[in-house]
Design an enzyme around this catalytic site. Structure first.
Site, PDB file in Angstrom:
ATOM      1  N   ASP A  87       0.822  -1.218   0.000  1.00 58.11           N
ATOM      2  CA  ASP A  87       0.000   0.000   0.000  1.00 58.11           C
ATOM      3  C   ASP A  87       0.850   1.260   0.000  1.00 58.11           C
ATOM      4  O   ASP A  87       0.423   2.316  -0.442  1.00 58.11           O
ATOM      5  CB  ASP A  87      -0.947  -0.004   1.199  1.00 58.11           C
ATOM      6  CG  ASP A  87      -2.048  -1.017   0.968  1.00 58.11           C
ATOM      7  OD1 ASP A  87      -1.812  -2.199   1.250  1.00 58.11           O
ATOM      8  OD2 ASP A  87      -3.108  -0.632   0.443  1.00 58.11           O
ATOM      9  N   LYS A 116      -1.292  -5.038   3.967  1.00 56.25           N
ATOM     10  CA  LYS A 116      -2.381  -5.557   4.806  1.00 56.25           C
ATOM     11  C   LYS A 116      -1.874  -6.208   6.083  1.00 56.25           C
ATOM     12  O   LYS A 116      -0.885  -6.945   6.058  1.00 56.25           O
ATOM     13  CB  LYS A 116      -3.206  -6.537   3.965  1.00 56.25           C
ATOM     14  CG  LYS A 116      -4.351  -7.230   4.665  1.00 56.25           C
ATOM     15  CD  LYS A 116      -5.323  -6.273   5.322  1.00 56.25           C
ATOM     16  CE  LYS A 116      -5.912  -5.245   4.384  1.00 56.25           C
ATOM     17  NZ  LYS A 116      -6.573  -4.123   5.110  1.00 56.25           N
TER      18      LYS A 116
HETATM   19  O1  MRU Z   1      -7.731  -2.764   2.958  1.00 55.26           O
HETATM   20  P1  MRU Z   1      -7.491  -3.164   1.537  1.00 55.26           P
HETATM   21  O2  MRU Z   1      -8.274  -4.360   1.129  1.00 55.26           O
HETATM   22  O3  MRU Z   1      -7.632  -2.010   0.581  1.00 55.26           O
HETATM   23  O4  MRU Z   1      -5.951  -3.574   1.519  1.00 55.26           O
HETATM   24  C1  MRU Z   1      -5.363  -3.965   0.312  1.00 55.26           C
HETATM   25  C2  MRU Z   1      -3.994  -4.458   0.455  1.00 55.26           C
HETATM   26  O5  MRU Z   1      -3.399  -4.415   1.505  1.00 55.26           O
HETATM   27  C3  MRU Z   1      -3.310  -4.964  -0.773  1.00 55.26           C
HETATM   28  O6  MRU Z   1      -2.412  -5.985  -0.457  1.00 55.26           O
HETATM   29  C4  MRU Z   1      -2.541  -3.803  -1.396  1.00 55.26           C
HETATM   30  O7  MRU Z   1      -3.384  -2.715  -1.615  1.00 55.26           O
HETATM   31  C5  MRU Z   1      -1.894  -4.173  -2.653  1.00 55.26           C
HETATM   32  S1  MRU Z   1      -3.093  -4.178  -3.969  1.00 55.26           S
HETATM   33  C6  MRU Z   1      -2.324  -4.374  -5.412  1.00 55.26           C
END
Ligand code: MRU
Length: 336
Positions: free
Chosen positions: A234, A245
């Site tokens: 992220d 995550k």
């Molecule tokens: O809370 P989320 O579902 O938006 O979190 C998403 C993630 O952590 C993904 O692993 C990350 O955004 C990479 S997406 C290509």
């Protein structure tokens, strides 16, 4: 291919990811506030897709204020950009995309020009993320000569990117090359992006995943069932620290202990070269109901204190390589 988001000329159509895999339910809206709600409530999620959705959100705001004078139009659209920026704090793709939209707004000379340039820019952002996925897949797959059993976390596919995916894009490419033995998917507690979304996506593209709970990863590694871990990101700090995550850091530590390579796959839009290290990454905290209520059923006592960070930070030294659209970076990382 799964199309999680689509610009329809004067409205935005997106897949409500909270309803998957039970229902493929699309929402179409001409209201940028609906886009803000969709990002906050994770109907639209995944770092690149958040940025793409927010860019089209700016376009909806621009169409809403189309009939205002230029000054008032600009100030309304700027407010909408600020509101969109407040929807989620961690994924830097949101701010990267909104910064691009802001520059377009500021360089426009009249409303008509602003609207058409903003839509063009949002389309460009979607296109950039799609092309990045293809390059990440190519670069990532080139790291492997033999077939592997991979473990992945959260959801990093089309649903999260609008393209073929980041970590999932690499896995898909390896599958096409006949280099995948097994894909293990962490359920990804508490919102189950792995169990609900990644398994659904993989089955749709013809890969049969093996679902495990997050807590099973260690025992699989101990039993030599995992050859490598590939996850998305992220936000990546300039020293290579990676926010992803919640649960990712645990996997990185486990991988280190078991001498299993831990790879991060992400587009350059996820790199935040303005920050030195992971301590500067704002980590979103989610509400208590995401821990205490499962599918509408309360599973914990009332009046309970909870702590629910949505992301964690993996220190750069635990990351074997960062696979980007430009190249595969190896330690020591320096994204200045
Ligand atoms: O809370 P989320 O579902 O938006 O979190 C998403 C993630 O952590 C993904 O692993 C990350 O955004 C990479 S997406 C290509």
């Amino acid at each position: 291919m799964i199309k999680p988001i689509e610009w329809c000329g004067s409205s935005l159509r997106f897949l409500d990811q909270t309803k998957l895999p039970r229902e493929e339910y699309y929402i179409e809206t001409d209201d940028y506030c609906v886009v803000i709600d969709a990002i906050t409530s994770l109907k639209v999620r995944g770092a690149p897709l958040i940025g793409i959705a927010a860019s089209y959100g700016v376009c909806l705001a621009a169409l809403k204020y189309f009939h205002c004078g230029f000054e008032s139009f600009s100030s309304h659209v700027q407010n909408a950009i600020d509101e969109l920026a407040a929807s989620r704090p961690t994924a830097v793709n949101l701010f990267w995309a909104l910064e691009r939209m802001k520059r377009i707004l500021q360089s426009a000379r009249h409303v008509e020009e602003a609207v058409s340039s903003l839509v063009h820019e949002a389309d460009t952002i979607l296109q950039i993320e799609k092309e990045s996925c293809l390059m990440i897949a190519k670069h990532g797959a080139a790291l492997f000569s033999d077939s592997v059993s991979v473990l992945t976390h959260c959801n990093t596919g089309a649903l999260a990117t609008g393209g073929h995916g980041t970590a999932l894009g690499v896995i898909l490419q390896l599958h096409k090359q006949g280099k995948i033995r097994n894909v293990y998917v962490d359920e990804t507690s508490p919102l189950l992006q792995g169990a609900r979304l990644t398994t659904w996506e993989l089955k749709k593209i013809g890969i049969e995943p093996i679902l495990i709970t997050d807590s099973m990863a260690g025992t699989l590694m101990q039993q030599k069932m995992i050859d490598c871990v590939i996850v998305g990101a992220d936000r990546i700090a300039s020293n290579g620290d990676v926010a992803n995550k919640i649960g990712t850091y645990t996997l990185a530590v486990l991988s280190h202990h078991h001498t299993i390579p831990f790879y991060v796959a992400a587009p350059t839009s996820t790199i935040d070269s303005k920050i030195k290290n992971g301590n500067e990454i704002p980590i979103e905290e989610r509400g208590e109901e995401e821990l205490t209520v499962i599918q509408g059923q309360r599973v914990a006592p009332l009046d309970l204190q909870t702590y629910s960070p949505a992301f964690d930070v993996t220190p750069a030294h635990l990351v074997a390589a960062i696979i980007t659209d430009i190249e595969v970076f190896k330690s020591p990382y320096s994204f200045d």
